[in-house]
Design an enzyme around this catalytic site. Structure first.
Site, mmCIF file in Angstrom:
data_model
loop_
_atom_site.group_PDB
_atom_site.id
_atom_site.type_symbol
_atom_site.label_atom_id
_atom_site.label_comp_id
_atom_site.label_asym_id
_atom_site.label_seq_id
_atom_site.Cartn_x
_atom_site.Cartn_y
_atom_site.Cartn_z
ATOM 1 N N HIS A 75 53.097 16.184 92.218
ATOM 2 C CA HIS A 75 54.757 17.206 91.873
ATOM 3 C C HIS A 75 56.048 17.370 93.101
ATOM 4 O O HIS A 75 55.757 16.935 94.809
ATOM 5 C CB HIS A 75 53.958 18.577 92.492
ATOM 6 N N SER B 201 46.315 22.432 93.321
ATOM 7 C CA SER B 201 46.910 22.234 93.029
ATOM 8 C C SER B 201 47.855 22.658 93.349
ATOM 9 O O SER B 201 48.830 24.079 93.425
ATOM 10 C CB SER B 201 47.298 21.928 91.403
ATOM 11 N N CYS C 189 33.585 -7.313 85.778
ATOM 12 C CA CYS C 189 34.578 -5.668 84.542
ATOM 13 C C CYS C 189 35.786 -6.289 82.892
ATOM 14 O O CYS C 189 37.262 -6.592 83.915
ATOM 15 C CB CYS C 189 35.231 -4.622 85.120
HETATM 16 C C1 LIG Z 1 42.085 20.420 86.854
HETATM 17 C C2 LIG Z 1 43.523 19.575 88.302
HETATM 18 C C3 LIG Z 1 44.068 18.925 88.668
HETATM 19 C C4 LIG Z 1 44.937 19.123 89.980
HETATM 20 N N1 LIG Z 1 46.473 18.222 88.972
HETATM 21 C C5 LIG Z 1 47.021 17.961 90.795
HETATM 22 C C6 LIG Z 1 47.730 17.334 90.560
HETATM 23 O O1 LIG Z 1 47.985 16.861 89.453
HETATM 24 N N2 LIG Z 1 49.002 16.975 92.438
HETATM 25 C C7 LIG Z 1 48.667 17.606 92.923
HETATM 26 O O2 LIG Z 1 49.051 17.325 93.521
HETATM 27 N N3 LIG Z 1 47.105 18.137 92.388
HETATM 28 C C8 LIG Z 1 45.947 18.349 91.778
HETATM 29 N N4 LIG Z 1 45.183 19.638 91.772
HETATM 30 C C9 LIG Z 1 44.481 19.888 93.691
HETATM 31 C C10 LIG Z 1 44.167 18.932 93.875
HETATM 32 O O3 LIG Z 1 42.895 18.202 92.851
HETATM 33 C C11 LIG Z 1 43.181 19.604 94.821
HETATM 34 O O4 LIG Z 1 44.050 20.186 95.510
HETATM 35 C C12 LIG Z 1 42.674 18.286 96.184
HETATM 36 O O5 LIG Z 1 42.235 17.445 95.615
HETATM 37 C C13 LIG Z 1 41.517 19.031 97.252
HETATM 38 O O6 LIG Z 1 41.489 18.502 97.996
HETATM 39 P P1 LIG Z 1 40.319 18.352 98.993
HETATM 40 O O7 LIG Z 1 39.992 18.111 99.705
HETATM 41 O O8 LIG Z 1 40.521 19.514 99.798
HETATM 42 O O9 LIG Z 1 38.721 19.389 97.962
HETATM 43 P P2 LIG Z 1 37.798 18.452 98.225
HETATM 44 O O10 LIG Z 1 38.082 17.019 96.903
HETATM 45 O O11 LIG Z 1 36.529 18.895 96.630
HETATM 46 O O12 LIG Z 1 36.808 17.576 99.289
HETATM 47 C C14 LIG Z 1 36.400 19.110 99.609
HETATM 48 C C15 LIG Z 1 34.591 17.833 99.911
HETATM 49 O O13 LIG Z 1 34.455 19.185 100.901
HETATM 50 C C16 LIG Z 1 32.645 18.428 100.315
HETATM 51 N N5 LIG Z 1 31.941 19.789 101.065
HETATM 52 C C17 LIG Z 1 31.757 20.978 100.598
HETATM 53 N N6 LIG Z 1 30.940 21.275 101.021
HETATM 54 C C18 LIG Z 1 29.943 20.886 101.517
HETATM 55 C C19 LIG Z 1 29.397 20.807 102.389
HETATM 56 N N7 LIG Z 1 28.339 21.969 103.181
HETATM 57 N N8 LIG Z 1 28.934 19.985 103.675
HETATM 58 C C20 LIG Z 1 29.846 18.781 103.528
HETATM 59 N N9 LIG Z 1 30.548 18.514 103.159
HETATM 60 C C21 LIG Z 1 30.965 19.364 102.198
HETATM 61 C C22 LIG Z 1 33.055 18.308 99.130
HETATM 62 O O14 LIG Z 1 32.508 17.214 98.689
HETATM 63 C C23 LIG Z 1 34.638 17.386 99.071
HETATM 64 O O15 LIG Z 1 34.541 15.855 98.855
HETATM 65 C C24 LIG Z 1 43.877 19.866 90.816
HETATM 66 C C25 LIG Z 1 43.374 20.297 90.897
HETATM 67 C C26 LIG Z 1 42.257 20.321 89.758
HETATM 68 C C27 LIG Z 1 41.113 20.684 89.307
#
Ligand SMILES: Cc1cc2nc3c(=O)[nH]c(=O)nc-3n(C[C@H](O)[C@H](O)[C@H](O)COP(=O)(O)OP(=O)(O)OC[C@H]3O[C@@H](n4cnc5c(N)ncnc54)[C@H](O)[C@@H]3O)c2cc1C
Length: 480
Positions: free
Chosen positions: A49, A340, A402
């Site tokens: 974005h 996001s 693949c």
């Molecule tokens: C539908 C959708 C569309 C999106 N589109 C975009 C986009 O186009 N561009 C953009 O910039 N952003 C986008 N986003 C946002 C982006 O995907 C997220 O902000 C980002 O992936 C978040 O990453 P994270 O590491 O914070 O969370 P996550 O990827 O969820 O990582 C958290 C991790 O914590 C682990 N965890 C949880 N609980 C525990 C526990 N008790 N013990 C050990 N591990 C644990 C989980 O297994 C997970 O791997 C989108 C999100 C969604 C849902």
């Protein structure tokens, strides 16, 4: 005892890990999945974005714009796929033009470069397949697309090479403050640390609320998608958005960095934070959007759908990122509410968090930090001559596993033996794209399993889809 434990190996945790690995410290990432990017980071739109959408003055706006700028350089340093294809927000009536003006104003306040409003003629010239209802569009030239898995993988691998430990299939169950340190109870015993970084995605509120009296609340907001074959991937060059609504950026139609096309995501709040199934009603809605004059004047043929998937946004009640040392829990840091544009912002979140933690612990920078990394070698990117040389040296690069994505045995072996190497079918898929094509792993599954079995020295019945109890086969049907 660790100096720092990061909970979560999503893109946020991996970016924080990489930035912290610049310092002299003893740290680890604890992840309940069997690989990096096994939560929300594996199921999103993959859009970089530009930053016009976030509320001016918010942390989200600041980190979005900073993250966007960082990503292009990082893609070169760490060798993961990105493409600057631009973003368009399409207005289909006069009322919506007012909304474009609002977004333009936000873009200026947020410091997003080059954003402008295009007339119908200008935008139709740029994207001839846009709906006939188009009256104008906001254009953001710094919008892009990225491979979301490979951003997390690249950051994680690079952190690991620089000394960051990763503990997979380790679930944090409870956190206790014990004097100056934190004790994390996990399914594999207790881990002690001076500092905790909470990057647990939709579960970040649970861990924050274990240590703080000032509670936060995260709602899982589900987004579902239809993914189309590469044969329709050239419908649009840019990522095409409708005018945003109350629940987010709306259902877009966009190419992926690998040349597929998708329609989605929807936005529905769900109770269950593990609910990543797709649903009949929502897929029906997406089908209607693909068929009707939603953003495209062309009907997107349904026989080109290759799969559907869903991801969960970590929607925080105040709709902003929380990147902080928790005021009433010293040495406990949150990266919470990372919805996001969290993927785009992740490098900036990583830098911000590393600064806060390093200042808190008075950490010193390492003398030797390895800042670059090479991704899995892709023979298809080589010239014929280079490819022939490679195959002569290593015949595994001549063996296609693949067929849809033209992934060779050599790439799969590379994915298995590199830092944070692949151990399951999904982790092979994310690193190489084996199984991501038209047949969705119908052809390559047994062949990939054979390579995994051979390289890891495990039986076919031990191979999992994604760790845990997700074995693919239970035994032989016939003994010769
Ligand atoms: C539908 C959708 C569309 C999106 N589109 C975009 C986009 O186009 N561009 C953009 O910039 N952003 C986008 N986003 C946002 C982006 O995907 C997220 O902000 C980002 O992936 C978040 O990453 P994270 O590491 O914070 O969370 P996550 O990827 O969820 O990582 C958290 C991790 O914590 C682990 N965890 C949880 N609980 C525990 C526990 N008790 N013990 C050990 N591990 C644990 C989980 O297994 C997970 O791997 C989108 C999100 C969604 C849902």
């Amino acid at each position: 005892m660790y100096d720092v434990v990061i909970i979560g190996a999503g893109v946020t945790g991996c970016c924080i890990a990489r930035e912290l690995s610049r310092y002299q410290l003893n740290a680890c990432v604890v992840e309940k999945g069997d690989d990096v990017a096994s939560g929300t980071s594996k199921a999103n739109s993959g859009v970089i974005h530009s930053g016009f959408d976030a509320k001016p003055g918010s942390l989200m706006a600041k980190l979005n714009v900073e993250g966007n700028a960082l990503l292009w350089k990082l893609a070169e340093e760490l060798d993961f796929p990105v493409k600057k294809n631009g973003a368009l927000v399409v207005a289909t009536d006069e009322e919506e033009i007012k909304h474009l003006e609002l977004l333009l104003d936000q873009a200026r306040q947020n410091g997003v470069p080059g954003v402008r409003i295009l007339t119908r003629e200008e935008v139709m010239k740029m994207e001839p397949n846009l709906t006939d209802k188009t009256v104008a569009a906001l254009y953001a030239p710094t919008g892009g697309v990225i491979d979301p898995f490979n951003l997390a993988i690249a950051m994680g691998e690079n952190a690991n090479v620089n000394g960051m430990e990763f503990r997979f299939e380790t679930e944090v169950l409870q956190i206790h403050k014990k004097g100056e340190k934190y004790a994390l109870e996990t399914n594999h015993g207790t881990i002690e640390t001076k500092c905790v970084v909470n990057a647990a995605g939709v579960y970040a509120d649970k861990f924050h609320n274990m240590v703080s009296e000032e509670k936060i609340h995260i709602t899982a907001r589900k987004g579902e998608y239809l993914l189309f074959d590469k044969t329709v991937g050239d419908l649009f060059t840019a990522s095409v958005f409708p005018v945003p609504g109350k629940m987010g950026k709306g259902i877009l139609i966009a190419p992926t960095v690998h040349g597929n096309l998708y329609v989605g995501p929807t936005a529905n709040d769900v109770e269950d934070k593990e609910s990543i199934n797709t649903t009949q009603d929502i897929l029906q809605l997406l089908t209607e959007k693909a068929k009707a004059n939603h953003l495209s004047k062309k009907v997107i043929p349904m026989n080109k759908v290759i799969t559907s998937f869903a991801g969960l946004r970590a929607h925080q009640d105040k709709h902003d990122f929380i990147v902080q040392e928790v005021p009433d829990a010293e040495c406990f840091f949150d990266a919470a509410g990372i919805e996001s544009p969290g993927l785009t912002s992740s490098p900036a979140i990583g830098a911000m968090m590393a600064k806060m933690v390093s200042e808190k612990l008075n950490l010193k920078k390492k003398e030797k930090f390895v800042s670059t990394r090479k991704g899995v070698l892709k023979p298809e990117k080589l010239t014929d001559e280079e490819r022939n040389q490679l195959i002569k040296k290593n015949p595994a690069y001549g063996n296609i596993i693949c067929r849809c994505e033209m992934v060779t045995e050599g790439e799969i072996v590379d994915a298995i033996h590199r830092p944070l190497g692949a151990k399951s079918m999904d982790s092979i898929k994310r690193r190489t794209r084996a199984g991501m094509g038209r047949c969705q792993a119908g052809f390559c599954t047994p062949r990939t399993m054979e390579v995994l079995s051979r390289e890891l020295g495990i039986g076919m019945t031990e191979i999992t889809k994604k760790g845990g109890g997700s074995q693919l086969v239970v035994g032989k049907t016939k003994e010769l």
